[in-house]
Write a protein that holds these residues in place. Structure first.
Motif, PDB file in Angstrom:
ATOM      1  N   PHE A   9       0.832  -1.198   0.000  1.00 33.38           N
ATOM      2  CA  PHE A   9       0.000   0.000   0.000  1.00 33.38           C
ATOM      3  C   PHE A   9       0.868   1.250   0.000  1.00 33.38           C
ATOM      4  O   PHE A   9       1.837   1.356   0.764  1.00 33.38           O
ATOM      5  CB  PHE A   9      -0.893   0.033   1.250  1.00 33.38           C
ATOM      6  N   ASP A  10       0.496   2.214  -0.833  1.00 31.85           N
ATOM      7  CA  ASP A  10       0.954   3.582  -0.663  1.00 31.85           C
ATOM      8  C   ASP A  10       0.327   4.111   0.637  1.00 31.85           C
ATOM      9  O   ASP A  10      -0.628   3.530   1.154  1.00 31.85           O
ATOM     10  CB  ASP A  10       0.506   4.404  -1.878  1.00 31.85           C
ATOM     11  N   THR A  14      -3.943   7.076   0.084  1.00 33.68           N
ATOM     12  CA  THR A  14      -4.374   5.686  -0.075  1.00 33.68           C
ATOM     13  C   THR A  14      -4.918   5.142   1.248  1.00 33.68           C
ATOM     14  O   THR A  14      -6.022   4.609   1.296  1.00 33.68           O
ATOM     15  CB  THR A  14      -3.215   4.806  -0.570  1.00 33.68           C
ATOM     16  N   SER A  61       6.192   4.345   0.706  1.00 32.21           N
ATOM     17  CA  SER A  61       5.755   5.741   0.792  1.00 32.21           C
ATOM     18  C   SER A  61       6.867   6.712   0.415  1.00 32.21           C
ATOM     19  O   SER A  61       7.951   6.679   1.012  1.00 32.21           O
ATOM     20  CB  SER A  61       5.279   6.027   2.226  1.00 32.21           C
ATOM     21  N   VAL A 135      -1.378  -1.095  -4.242  1.00 32.56           N
ATOM     22  CA  VAL A 135      -2.545  -0.221  -4.142  1.00 32.56           C
ATOM     23  C   VAL A 135      -2.054   1.211  -3.953  1.00 32.56           C
ATOM     24  O   VAL A 135      -1.336   1.499  -2.986  1.00 32.56           O
ATOM     25  CB  VAL A 135      -3.434  -0.616  -2.942  1.00 32.56           C
ATOM     26  N   GLY A 136      -2.427   2.109  -4.859  1.00 32.92           N
ATOM     27  CA  GLY A 136      -1.959   3.489  -4.752  1.00 32.92           C
ATOM     28  C   GLY A 136      -2.935   4.479  -5.341  1.00 32.92           C
ATOM     29  O   GLY A 136      -3.961   4.099  -5.909  1.00 32.92           O
ATOM     30  N   ASP A 137      -2.601   5.771  -5.197  1.00 34.41           N
ATOM     31  CA  ASP A 137      -3.515   6.821  -5.663  1.00 34.41           C
ATOM     32  C   ASP A 137      -2.879   7.748  -6.694  1.00 34.41           C
ATOM     33  O   ASP A 137      -3.536   8.668  -7.164  1.00 34.41           O
ATOM     34  CB  ASP A 137      -4.010   7.666  -4.488  1.00 34.41           C
ATOM     35  N   ASP A 141       2.533   5.709  -8.605  1.00 28.67           N
ATOM     36  CA  ASP A 141       2.313   4.378  -8.031  1.00 28.67           C
ATOM     37  C   ASP A 141       2.030   3.367  -9.135  1.00 28.67           C
ATOM     38  O   ASP A 141       2.586   2.259  -9.165  1.00 28.67           O
ATOM     39  CB  ASP A 141       1.123   4.411  -7.054  1.00 28.67           C
ATOM     40  N   GLN A 142       1.129   3.760 -10.028  1.00 25.79           N
ATOM     41  CA  GLN A 142       0.762   2.880 -11.144  1.00 25.79           C
ATOM     42  C   GLN A 142       1.992   2.568 -11.999  1.00 25.79           C
ATOM     43  O   GLN A 142       2.205   1.424 -12.412  1.00 25.79           O
ATOM     44  CB  GLN A 142      -0.318   3.552 -11.989  1.00 25.79           C
ATOM     45  N   TRP A 154      -6.248   1.066  -8.118  1.00 30.94           N
ATOM     46  CA  TRP A 154      -6.373   2.394  -7.517  1.00 30.94           C
ATOM     47  C   TRP A 154      -6.961   2.295  -6.118  1.00 30.94           C
ATOM     48  O   TRP A 154      -7.845   1.465  -5.865  1.00 30.94           O
ATOM     49  CB  TRP A 154      -7.237   3.294  -8.391  1.00 30.94           C
ATOM     50  N   ALA A 155      -6.507   3.179  -5.236  1.00 28.00           N
ATOM     51  CA  ALA A 155      -7.001   3.184  -3.853  1.00 28.00           C
ATOM     52  C   ALA A 155      -8.514   3.364  -3.799  1.00 28.00           C
ATOM     53  O   ALA A 155      -9.181   2.784  -2.944  1.00 28.00           O
ATOM     54  CB  ALA A 155      -6.307   4.289  -3.061  1.00 28.00           C
ATOM     55  N   THR A 156      -9.043   4.158  -4.720  1.00 29.84           N
ATOM     56  CA  THR A 156     -10.481   4.407  -4.721  1.00 29.84           C
ATOM     57  C   THR A 156     -11.280   3.165  -5.100  1.00 29.84           C
ATOM     58  O   THR A 156     -12.472   3.096  -4.853  1.00 29.84           O
ATOM     59  CB  THR A 156     -10.833   5.525  -5.711  1.00 29.84           C
TER      60      THR A 156
END
Ligand SMILES: [Mg+2]
Ligand SMILES: [Zn+2]
Length: 176
Positions: A9-10, A14, A61, A135-137, A141-142, A154-156
């Protein structure tokens, strides 16, 4: 059966967000909160050691604020440890939190979309990219996930994509 051996995870945007207007990241305790539903989703998962068939979690991070002198690296790590306790309901395993303390233009290998933080997490559990979800925003990240060759969400979206998280804890049965 688990879908991923490791979910990375970011942090900012996120799992947590700053509570200080105009300041994108927390610099000290009391300046952040978990994003909605993060604890509700993550604290119910059966996290554990991939060698035992469980799914591990890691944090990657970018913390350029360290490089610019907004906070120390020790404080940045402490704030991420506090975030893990709040979000996952457990202590972060040793080596599960990776941060880049360098300035944006430092040219380091760890700052996302660089992949060094992700590589360190894979090495910690002896995993291949095919076993990992990130998982990132942010676009960075992608891009980091693409460079590494692991899956990305995506975090969303991750909270609604329950198929990624098939390691739910079994319901606890009352004794007797
Ligand atoms: Mg972020
Ligand atoms: Zn770096």
């Amino acid at each position: 059966m688990r879908k991923y051996a490791l979910i990375i995870f970011d942090a900012d945007g996120t799992l947590r967000r700053s509570t200080i207007p105009g300041q994108p990241c927390p610099n000290r305790p009391g300046e952040w909160e978990l994003l909605p539903n993060v604890r509700e989703v993550l604290s119910t998962m059966a996290w554990g050691d991939p060698a035992a068939g469980k799914t591990a979690f890691g944090i990657a991070s970018n913390q350029a604020g360290v490089g610019y002198g907004f906070l120390s690296e020790v404080m940045a790590l402490r704030l991420l440890e506090d975030m893990v306790r709040a979000a996952f309901g457990c202590e972060p395993p040793p080596g599960a939190i990776q941060l880049c303390p360098h300035k944006v233009d430092a040219g380091c290998l760890c700052r996302k979309p660089g992949t060094l933080m992700l590589e360190r997490l894979l090495a910690r559990w002896h995993l291949t990219p095919q076993e990992v979800l990130f998982v990132g925003d942010m676009k960075s990240d992608q891009e980091a996930a693409a460079r590494l060759g692991c899956d990305f969400v995506w975090a969303t979206e991750f909270q609604s994509r329950k198929e990624f998280f098939d390691n739910k804890r079994s319901p606890v049965r009352s004794p007797g």
